[in-house]
Write a protein that holds these residues in place. Structure first.
Motif, PDB file in Angstrom:
ATOM      1  N   ALA A 633       0.835  -1.207   0.000  1.00 54.56           N
ATOM      2  CA  ALA A 633       0.000   0.000   0.000  1.00 54.56           C
ATOM      3  C   ALA A 633       0.866   1.253   0.000  1.00 54.56           C
ATOM      4  N   ASP A 634       0.451   2.249  -0.778  1.00 53.95           N
ATOM      5  CA  ASP A 634       1.194   3.513  -0.832  1.00 53.95           C
ATOM      6  C   ASP A 634       1.260   4.197   0.529  1.00 53.95           C
ATOM      7  N   ALA A 635       0.214   4.007   1.341  1.00 52.88           N
ATOM      8  CA  ALA A 635       0.174   4.647   2.655  1.00 52.88           C
ATOM      9  C   ALA A 635       1.129   4.010   3.649  1.00 52.88           C
ATOM     10  N   GLY A 636       1.681   2.861   3.289  1.00 58.88           N
ATOM     11  CA  GLY A 636       2.592   2.173   4.201  1.00 58.88           C
ATOM     12  C   GLY A 636       1.893   1.171   5.092  1.00 58.88           C
ATOM     13  N   TRP A 637       0.596   1.087   5.016  1.00 62.21           N
ATOM     14  CA  TRP A 637      -0.159   0.101   5.790  1.00 62.21           C
ATOM     15  C   TRP A 637      -1.500  -0.138   5.098  1.00 62.21           C
ATOM     16  N   ALA A 638      -2.117  -1.295   5.375  1.00 64.88           N
ATOM     17  CA  ALA A 638      -3.402  -1.632   4.758  1.00 64.88           C
ATOM     18  C   ALA A 638      -4.260  -2.379   5.762  1.00 64.88           C
ATOM     19  N   VAL A 639      -5.480  -1.878   5.962  1.00 67.00           N
ATOM     20  CA  VAL A 639      -6.500  -2.549   6.770  1.00 67.00           C
ATOM     21  C   VAL A 639      -7.826  -2.382   6.022  1.00 67.00           C
ATOM     22  N   PRO A 640      -8.043  -3.127   4.937  1.00 66.04           N
ATOM     23  CA  PRO A 640      -9.272  -2.975   4.155  1.00 66.04           C
ATOM     24  C   PRO A 640     -10.519  -3.292   4.971  1.00 66.04           C
ATOM     25  N   ASP A 641     -11.612  -2.607   4.650  1.00 66.70           N
ATOM     26  CA  ASP A 641     -12.869  -2.810   5.376  1.00 66.70           C
ATOM     27  C   ASP A 641     -13.351  -4.247   5.274  1.00 66.70           C
ATOM     28  N   ASP A 642     -13.135  -4.889   4.115  1.00 60.64           N
ATOM     29  CA  ASP A 642     -13.646  -6.239   3.891  1.00 60.64           C
ATOM     30  C   ASP A 642     -12.623  -7.323   4.209  1.00 60.64           C
ATOM     31  N   ALA A 643     -11.487  -6.956   4.791  1.00 63.59           N
ATOM     32  CA  ALA A 643     -10.460  -7.931   5.150  1.00 63.59           C
ATOM     33  C   ALA A 643     -10.540  -8.254   6.641  1.00 63.59           C
ATOM     34  N   VAL A 644      -9.972  -9.389   7.022  1.00 62.94           N
ATOM     35  CA  VAL A 644      -9.931  -9.768   8.438  1.00 62.94           C
ATOM     36  C   VAL A 644      -8.514  -9.690   8.974  1.00 62.94           C
ATOM     37  N   TYR A 645      -7.614  -9.074   8.198  1.00 60.86           N
ATOM     38  CA  TYR A 645      -6.243  -8.904   8.662  1.00 60.86           C
ATOM     39  C   TYR A 645      -5.692  -7.601   8.092  1.00 60.86           C
ATOM     40  N   GLY A 646      -4.570  -7.162   8.660  1.00 65.70           N
ATOM     41  CA  GLY A 646      -3.928  -5.956   8.191  1.00 65.70           C
ATOM     42  C   GLY A 646      -2.437  -6.162   8.058  1.00 65.70           C
ATOM     43  N   ALA A 674      -2.452  -9.768  12.172  1.00 64.29           N
ATOM     44  CA  ALA A 674      -1.697  -8.563  11.802  1.00 64.29           C
ATOM     45  C   ALA A 674      -0.286  -8.984  11.412  1.00 64.29           C
ATOM     46  N   PHE A 675       0.218  -8.410  10.323  1.00 65.18           N
ATOM     47  CA  PHE A 675       1.554  -8.713   9.818  1.00 65.18           C
ATOM     48  C   PHE A 675       2.354  -7.422   9.773  1.00 65.18           C
ATOM     49  N   VAL A 676       3.558  -7.458  10.343  1.00 64.16           N
ATOM     50  CA  VAL A 676       4.396  -6.264  10.454  1.00 64.16           C
ATOM     51  C   VAL A 676       5.710  -6.511   9.733  1.00 64.16           C
ATOM     52  N   VAL A 677       6.004  -5.651   8.750  1.00 67.25           N
ATOM     53  CA  VAL A 677       7.252  -5.760   7.993  1.00 67.25           C
ATOM     54  C   VAL A 677       8.327  -4.926   8.682  1.00 67.25           C
ATOM     55  N   THR A 678       9.293  -5.581   9.292  1.00 71.03           N
ATOM     56  CA  THR A 678      10.407  -4.891   9.932  1.00 71.03           C
ATOM     57  C   THR A 678      11.535  -5.876  10.189  1.00 71.03           C
ATOM     58  N   ASP A 679      12.767  -5.397  10.121  1.00 72.91           N
ATOM     59  CA  ASP A 679      13.922  -6.239  10.433  1.00 72.91           C
ATOM     60  C   ASP A 679      14.257  -6.222  11.921  1.00 72.91           C
ATOM     61  N   SER A 680      13.613  -5.320  12.657  1.00 72.04           N
ATOM     62  CA  SER A 680      13.948  -5.145  14.071  1.00 72.04           C
ATOM     63  C   SER A 680      12.979  -5.915  14.960  1.00 72.04           C
ATOM     64  N   GLU A 681      13.517  -6.864  15.702  1.00 70.69           N
ATOM     65  CA  GLU A 681      12.698  -7.618  16.650  1.00 70.69           C
ATOM     66  C   GLU A 681      12.127  -6.685  17.713  1.00 70.69           C
ATOM     67  N   THR A 682      12.922  -5.736  18.189  1.00 70.30           N
ATOM     68  CA  THR A 682      12.466  -4.797  19.220  1.00 70.30           C
ATOM     69  C   THR A 682      11.320  -3.936  18.697  1.00 70.30           C
ATOM     70  N   GLU A 683      11.480  -3.436  17.496  1.00 72.07           N
ATOM     71  CA  GLU A 683      10.436  -2.596  16.901  1.00 72.07           C
ATOM     72  C   GLU A 683       9.144  -3.389  16.716  1.00 72.07           C
ATOM     73  N   ILE A 695      -5.132 -10.918  18.815  1.00 70.45           N
ATOM     74  CA  ILE A 695      -4.742 -10.866  17.406  1.00 70.45           C
ATOM     75  C   ILE A 695      -3.480 -11.700  17.200  1.00 70.45           C
ATOM     76  N   VAL A 696      -3.504 -12.554  16.156  1.00 70.60           N
ATOM     77  CA  VAL A 696      -2.335 -13.353  15.800  1.00 70.60           C
ATOM     78  C   VAL A 696      -1.422 -12.476  14.958  1.00 70.60           C
ATOM     79  N   SER A 697      -0.142 -12.381  15.335  1.00 69.11           N
ATOM     80  CA  SER A 697       0.775 -11.499  14.622  1.00 69.11           C
ATOM     81  C   SER A 697       1.964 -12.275  14.083  1.00 69.11           C
ATOM     82  N   GLN A 698       2.562 -11.736  13.013  1.00 67.27           N
ATOM     83  CA  GLN A 698       3.758 -12.315  12.406  1.00 67.27           C
ATOM     84  C   GLN A 698       4.692 -11.185  12.001  1.00 67.27           C
ATOM     85  N   GLN A 699       5.992 -11.431  12.129  1.00 67.37           N
ATOM     86  CA  GLN A 699       6.989 -10.470  11.673  1.00 67.37           C
ATOM     87  C   GLN A 699       7.442 -10.866  10.270  1.00 67.37           C
TER      88      GLN A 699
END
Length: 714
Positions: A633-646, A674-683, A695-699
């Protein structure tokens, strides 16, 4: 062992004695008990569609003079050491002293089982008739690698696996390392066991250890070896062997007894028990159940190849129906064999319903005109549903067995409906539904009528060898997941797609939202391969791929089941039978998406340049429901209304992402993943700490890459 221990103890040299004892302990610890078979050279897959060869790739070299990228020479596997222009320098895998230079285009990328693979999925189409239901998934790919891919979203989450693997008959029904295994191969059984073990071990990791079922069908050629293999892969698991009669007439074998059956191993894992399939599996009679179960009304139109007007002219007569009142008003007289039905005058305000077959030919009713008049008078016959697509009404009646049950008091007449037909309920005596037995002798499990013939209705212009009876697979799945209306079922030997079809029927019967993942490859038959090669077509060519099992059979069959339209573009003829009877042309209210397995470069994945390939795996992890996030997504994040994840693509805008996710928490459609794109475990930890609990999350892409690095070598 005791004698060996005594001999070793008598050795005077303490160093030698200790060394021998150590080696004996190793041998004793590695000793195999039970089923023993050879581990053959690693299975491999040729990625003939991957034409871009990179430094470090494992490759094989195309045979001299061949344009077929699946025909490689016998020099084995090489590794690409360097690429200069159109030339690749290769180093032999087994003998690094061997060097070779070949045209880059003659190299075929190869993946050995045990190499880490980084899979993706590419959508090839979908069919949608299920509204907001979850999606069934069909994946075209090497099933070992697809099973590896499924570990990422579904390890320990699958409720049932149903597979119908190759039976190893020796009739070129399966391949090991791209070569058919026939009955002259002295290692045929050993190769088959090695082939199956690898896949069963991956399947074990997918199954829910607390409550799940594995079902494996087989015939007599490998049933005993398979049983021992299952004991080794699934120790301490309840295992039962079911005998299923699939051909009562018997399949003739020279100098042998005619075979009427095949087998299914049922493995019950954790806290799970078989559900009733609704009939006595030996008597082919309806099982007793609760009082509110509907009483079966039979269709008056006779089915079968001998149900023609010419066979019994006295059973060809009109039934006059008042369409406004939706009731039968009169039963006409039978016509002489040569009298056209158009000569019969209709009644005022009525239409004449004739016994016409699904192809429009004249058929016949099940009972005579006088018998039907008597049934109507007693309230034992009535008008059924109107099929708008075929422009015809059905006529229903109570058969002799149901009438006898009324007479004996098992069924009670509690009133009459608007047509004057009896309203029947079961008597007060409630009986327990019988548990399925270990022998199934049911008419609906006949493979010829309800496998091959049923498939021809869906795909009248195509053929497929030995499909399972739809109702046999349906009963297997009913026994496994009847009590799990949102079960996830996997079939990694999908063939024609019967498992998905059967699961969709189960959903229709009880309103369930079960979903399937079916896996098959796109191989063509040996005969088709020969003719295609003679015509100058090879794997990867459109002409070849169009005839592969996935594209030519699996996808069209499932599409036809959902839409009610055949592969030839016509309404499917005939009706489903047994548990839920309705015209096949009505289709099924389900969603299905079709994918192809891809092999991705981990470096490009880690750089975020392959999100589109990974996106379907994230969607699958979020239960294959709602809108899929397919691009960054151009905004840097996506949480579509019709989706069950972001997905958070840019950590610097984490606050906007967290706000959007939390805003959904109090709605009727909260996010589950929720899925977060980052190389930093702390972040990553700091961001997910601000998300709603549960919420189930993945890095990304760390968890994805780590999963497939760890799972290499299974």
């Amino acid at each position: 062992m005791a004698h060996i221990d005594n001999l070793v103890a008598s050795i005077a040299d303490p160093a030698l004695r200790e060394a021998l004892q150590a080696e004996i302990r190793k041998l004793a610890g590695n000793r195999q008990l039970g089923l023993v078979f050879n581990e053959h050279k690693p299975e491999s897959v040729l990625l003939y569609g991957q034409t871009r060869v990179r430094k470090g790739d494992k490759v094989q070299v195309m045979a001299d003079g061949s344009r077929d990228r699946t025909r490689v020479d016998d020099t084995g596997i090489w590794r690409v050491a360097a690429i200069s222009g159109d030339t690749a320098t290769l180093v032999h895998k087994a003998d690094p002293a061997q060097l070779r230079q070949v045209p880059r285009e003659r190299c075929v990328v190869t993946r050995e089982f045990g190499d880490p693979v980084f899979p993706g999925l590419r959508s090839t189409g979908k069919v949608e008739r299920g509204g907001d239901k979850t999606y069934h998934t069909v994946i075209n790919g090497e099933n070992f690698h697809v099973l590896q891919a499924l570990q990422y979203p579904y390890a320990g989450k699958v409720d049932a696996i149903y597979i119908d693997p190759p039976y190893n008959t020796g009739a070129r029904d399966w391949k090991y390392n791209n070569d058919y295994v026939d009955d002259m191969d002295p290692y045929r059984h050993s190769k088959w066991l090695s082939f199956m073990q690898k896949r069963l071990e991956l399947a074990k990791e997918l199954l829910n250890p607390e409550s799940s079922v594995l079902i494996v069908t087989i015939d007599e050629k490998e049933v005993n070896r398979l049983g021992m293999l299952l004991d080794q892969v699934f120790p301490r698991v309840t295992k039962q062997l079911i005998t299923i009669v699939i051909n009562p007439n018997g399949s003739a074998r020279r100098n042998e007894l005619a075979r009427v059956e095949e087998y299914a191993y049922f493995l019950s894992i954790g806290n799970v028990a078989p559900s009733s399939i609704g009939v006595d599996t030996l008597a082919d009679a309806p099982a007793n159940s609760s009082n509110n179960e509907p009483v079966r009304w039979e269709r008056l139109l006779r089915g079968g190849d001998t149900a023609r007007r010419a066979d019994r002219p006295n059973l060809f007569y009109p039934v006059f129906v008042d369409v406004q009142a939706r009731k039968i008003v009169e039963v006409g007289d039978p016509l002489a064999a040569t009298t056209p039905r158009a000569s019969v005058e209709s009644r005022p305000g009525c239409v004449a319903v004739w016994p016409l077959r699904t192809n429009g030919d004249e058929g016949r009713w099940r009972v005579s005109a006088s018998t039907l008049r008597s049934l109507l008078e007693q309230g034992h016959a009535r008008l059924g549903a109107y099929d708008a697509r075929a422009d015809r009404w059905s006529v229903l009646y109570l058969g002799r067995a149901q009438i006898r049950r009324i007479q004996e008091g098992e069924l009670l007449v509690v009133g009459r409906d608007d047509q004057g037909a009896v309203v029947v309920e079961r008597g007060d005596q409630q009986q327990v539904r019988p548990s399925p037995k270990t022998v199934w002798n049911l008419n609906r499990h006949r493979a010829g009528e309800f496998g091959s013939s049923l498939l021809r209705r869906l795909l009248p212009d195509r053929s497929f060898p030995f499909p399972k009876s739809l109702y046999a697979v349906e009963d297997c799945l009913r026994m496994a997941v009847a009590e799990k209306p949102e079960a996830l079922v996997v079939d990694f030997f999908a063939g024609s797609g019967t498992t998905t079809h059967a699961l969709m029927r189960l959903n229709k019967q009880d309103g369930g939202k079960r979903r399937s993942i079916s896996v098959t490859n796109n191989e063509v038959s040996p005969e088709e391969a020969t003719s295609l090669r003679a015509a100058g077509h090879f794997p990867g060519d459109p002409e070849w791929e169009a005839l592969g099992i996935c594209e030519y059979i699996t996808v069209p069959r499932i599409t036809a089941a959902v839409t009610g339209m055949t592969s030839a573009g016509e309404a499917v003829k005939g009706e489903y039978k047994f548990v839920d009877e309705f015209p096949m042309a009505e289709g099924l209210a389900e969603n299905v998406e079709f994918f192809e397995l891809t092999y991705e470069d981990p470096n490009l994945v880690s750089l975020g340049r392959k999100f589109q390939a990974v996106a379907p795996l994230l969607w699958l992890m979020a239960c294959a429901q709602g809108e899929r996030i397919d691009s960054v997504a151009d905004a840097g994040w996506a949480v579509p209304d019709d989706a069950v994840y972001g997905v958070l693509f840019a950590p610097e805008v984490w606050s906007d992402f967290v706000e959007a996710v939390n805003a959904r928490a109090g709605t009727s459609n909260p996010l589950t993943h929720a899925f977060v794109v980052t190389d930093s475990e702390t972040e990553y930890r700091q961001i997910i700490a601000k998300l709603p609990s549960g919420i189930v999350s993945q890095q990304l892409y760390r968890d994805y890459l780590r999963n497939f690095e760890i799972n290499a070598g299974r």
